[in-house]
Design an enzyme around this catalytic site. Structure first.
Site, PDB file in Angstrom:
ATOM      1  N   HIS A  32       0.838  -1.205   0.000  1.00 19.84           N
ATOM      2  CA  HIS A  32       0.000   0.000   0.000  1.00 19.84           C
ATOM      3  C   HIS A  32       0.874   1.257   0.000  1.00 19.84           C
ATOM      4  O   HIS A  32       0.611   2.213  -0.736  1.00 19.84           O
ATOM      5  CB  HIS A  32      -0.902   0.051   1.244  1.00 19.84           C
ATOM      6  CG  HIS A  32      -1.968  -0.982   1.295  1.00 19.84           C
ATOM      7  ND1 HIS A  32      -2.091  -1.843   2.361  1.00 19.84           N
ATOM      8  CD2 HIS A  32      -2.972  -1.288   0.441  1.00 19.84           C
ATOM      9  CE1 HIS A  32      -3.133  -2.628   2.159  1.00 19.84           C
ATOM     10  NE2 HIS A  32      -3.679  -2.325   0.995  1.00 19.84           N
TER      11      HIS A  32
ATOM     12  N   LYS B 228     -18.056  -7.461   6.641  1.00 25.84           N
ATOM     13  CA  LYS B 228     -16.725  -8.020   6.797  1.00 25.84           C
ATOM     14  C   LYS B 228     -16.206  -7.682   8.194  1.00 25.84           C
ATOM     15  O   LYS B 228     -16.286  -6.549   8.626  1.00 25.84           O
ATOM     16  CB  LYS B 228     -15.815  -7.368   5.746  1.00 25.84           C
ATOM     17  CG  LYS B 228     -14.714  -8.204   5.234  1.00 25.84           C
ATOM     18  CD  LYS B 228     -14.036  -7.434   4.104  1.00 25.84           C
ATOM     19  CE  LYS B 228     -12.885  -8.202   3.528  1.00 25.84           C
ATOM     20  NZ  LYS B 228     -12.200  -7.447   2.501  1.00 25.84           N
TER      21      LYS B 228
ATOM     22  N   ARG C 201      -1.270  -5.670  -8.423  1.00 31.69           N
ATOM     23  CA  ARG C 201      -0.167  -6.592  -8.115  1.00 31.69           C
ATOM     24  C   ARG C 201       0.076  -7.583  -9.239  1.00 31.69           C
ATOM     25  O   ARG C 201       1.203  -7.981  -9.498  1.00 31.69           O
ATOM     26  CB  ARG C 201      -0.466  -7.367  -6.826  1.00 31.69           C
ATOM     27  CG  ARG C 201      -0.440  -6.514  -5.592  1.00 31.69           C
ATOM     28  CD  ARG C 201      -0.769  -7.328  -4.385  1.00 31.69           C
ATOM     29  NE  ARG C 201      -2.159  -7.772  -4.483  1.00 31.69           N
ATOM     30  CZ  ARG C 201      -2.848  -8.341  -3.514  1.00 31.69           C
ATOM     31  NH1 ARG C 201      -2.277  -8.571  -2.368  1.00 31.69           N
ATOM     32  NH2 ARG C 201      -4.088  -8.688  -3.679  1.00 31.69           N
TER      33      ARG C 201
ATOM     34  N   SER D 148      -2.976  -7.945   2.927  1.00 29.36           N
ATOM     35  CA  SER D 148      -3.336  -7.784   4.333  1.00 29.36           C
ATOM     36  C   SER D 148      -3.749  -9.108   4.952  1.00 29.36           C
ATOM     37  O   SER D 148      -3.373  -9.410   6.088  1.00 29.36           O
ATOM     38  CB  SER D 148      -4.465  -6.756   4.473  1.00 29.36           C
ATOM     39  OG  SER D 148      -4.026  -5.484   4.057  1.00 29.36           O
TER      40      SER D 148
END
Length: 165
Positions: free
Chosen positions: A21, A45, A95, A133
């Site tokens: 990040h 979530k 990514r 993460s």
């Protein structure tokens, strides 16, 4: 394309923020005058870190960077948050090809909803492409060293949050 973008929005759950990040944020600051980091809150979530902890970490990391502002949001599409905050573009980190496919679809939908907002894709540095993460949290849950993957500000707060859970 010699001029900078006035204001951009970079969103994520940042649960926790990773070096990947930070790489995207640093690259963003090369092309924007102001970057707003939006901490997305998804009621469906369960986050490991509280919103307050995530915000505290981000504000601490960027306390010396006057061009960065941190906000949180929920119950609103990211593109509408960008409109509300007068952002001309959304920054998205990529990514791999899987990220690109997903982000391309989102960007097309956002362009339909708010044609005046541009999505900008920035590639992660190869040394950070494997970091996510969720992977950081899994590794931390086994007591492994996560310092190569996250900024120092994350380590103690994440450890404490995981011990409470």
């Amino acid at each position: 394309m010699g001029e900078k973008i006035r204001r951009a929005l970079f969103v994520g759950s940042f649960d926790p923020i990773t070096r990947g990040h930070l790489d995207i944020i640093e690259k963003s600051l090369r092309v924007v005058d102001e970057l707003i980091i939006g901490i997305g809150v998804n009621a469906n979530k369960k986050s490991t870190l509280s919103l307050e902890d995530r915000r505290l970490i981000l504000e601490k990391i960027f306390s010396e960077e006057e061009r960065v502002r941190v906000v949180s949001y929920s119950g609103e599409l990211t593109v509408h948050l960008a409109e509300r905050l007068s952002c001309s573009c959304l920054i998205r980190g990529i990514r791999d090809s899987k990220d690109f496919e997903y982000e391309q679809t989102i960007a097309q939908m956002n362009a339909q909803l708010a044609p005046e907002i541009t999505s900008i894709f920035l590639m992660s540095d190869p040394k950070y492409r494997h970091i996510s993460s969720s992977l950081v949290k899994e590794i931390a849950s086994y007591g492994e060293d996560i310092s190569p993957m996250v900024p120092a500000e994350v380590i103690a707060i994440l450890k404490e949050a995981m011990e409470k859970a």
